[in-house]
Design a protein around this motif. Structure first.
Motif, PDB file in Angstrom:
ATOM      1  N   ALA A  55       0.884  -1.154   0.002  1.00  0.00           N
ATOM      2  CA  ALA A  55      -0.182   0.076   0.041  1.00  0.00           C
ATOM      3  C   ALA A  55       0.774   1.185  -0.064  1.00  0.00           C
ATOM      4  N   ALA A  56       2.219   1.417   0.339  1.00  0.00           N
ATOM      5  CA  ALA A  56       3.164   2.152   0.649  1.00  0.00           C
ATOM      6  C   ALA A  56       3.435   2.699  -0.838  1.00  0.00           C
ATOM      7  N   LEU A  57       4.188   1.466  -1.656  1.00  0.00           N
ATOM      8  CA  LEU A  57       4.403   2.105  -2.972  1.00  0.00           C
ATOM      9  C   LEU A  57       2.790   2.503  -3.809  1.00  0.00           C
ATOM     10  N   VAL A  58       2.148   1.876  -3.370  1.00  0.00           N
ATOM     11  CA  VAL A  58       1.220   1.868  -4.475  1.00  0.00           C
ATOM     12  C   VAL A  58       0.463   2.987  -4.022  1.00  0.00           C
ATOM     13  N   GLY A  59       0.900   4.219  -2.790  1.00  0.00           N
ATOM     14  CA  GLY A  59       0.207   5.797  -2.318  1.00  0.00           C
ATOM     15  C   GLY A  59       1.711   6.412  -2.782  1.00  0.00           C
TER      16      GLY A  59
END
Length: 207
Positions: A55-59
């Motif tokens: 989720a951190a990368l996608v954000g």
């Protein structure tokens, strides 16, 4: 040590940029961590050296994509006279070029539906950048009060995103082109009507 730090930042940026293009092409749920790292030419073993979660990368990838759109809008606006800026941005967004190139296009039509079902972190990333995109449109609108300008800018983005989503969903062809045309007419026609009403009100106010 400085080289190590610079190399790490460059690698991090490369992962984010590559993921951004891949997600826009395949959707937020379309790629695993392994596949996202592969886009940057890396193995998944080093993923957690850069990100605490997928989720951190996608954000970050969503933020990168939306920053690209915002920068494109600013450059296009700066090349035009004030009265032409709004319609220039609309025509560029609701174009066959944008429809046919989701990989390098706006993140909203490509990812918004997926993000709505994703983590709060991804949703916050999208919301923060959406606010900035609204601000850019507010700046290029014809003379309006702050509240009216923001309402127009928000509804314009909603109309444009929906138009791109539908035009892609039906595949390239006459119906797809008609959807883009209708989106442009709706947005620009709404603005022209407000301009005419404002001009009429101003003339009525004159002694």
């Amino acid at each position: 040590m400085r080289y190590v730090g610079d190399h790490r930042r460059q690698t991090h940026s490369r992962i984010v940029e590559s993921a951004s293009y891949g997600l826009r092409q395949n959707g937020a749920e379309g790629l695993s961590v392994v596949e996202l790292m592969k886009l940057a030419g890396l193995t998944h073993g080093g993923f957690y050296n850069h990100f605490e979660s997928r989720a951190a990368l996608v954000g970050e990838a969503i933020a990168f994509a939306m920053d690209q759109t915002a920068e494109r809008w600013k450059k296009l606006a700066n090349r035009k006279a004030n009265e032409d800026r709004f319609e220039t941005l609309i025509a560029d967004y609701l174009s066959s070029r944008h429809r046919d190139n989701p990989r390098q296009g706006c993140a909203l039509p490509a990812l918004a539906a997926d993000v709505a079902r994703s983590s709060p972190r991804e949703q916050r990333a999208l919301a923060s950048k959406l606010e900035k995109m609204i601000d850019i449109l507010v700046e290029v609108l014809p003379a309006e009060g702050p509240q009216q300008a923001r309402q127009i800018a928000t509804s314009t983005i909603a109309t444009m995103v929906g138009s791109i989503v539908l035009s892609r969903a039906v595949g390239a062809g006459k119906l797809s082109d008609d959807i883009l045309d209708a989106g442009r007419m709706t947005v620009c026609g709404r603005t022209h009507k407000r301009q005419r009403r404002t001009a009429k009100a101003m003339s009525c106010d004159k002694p």
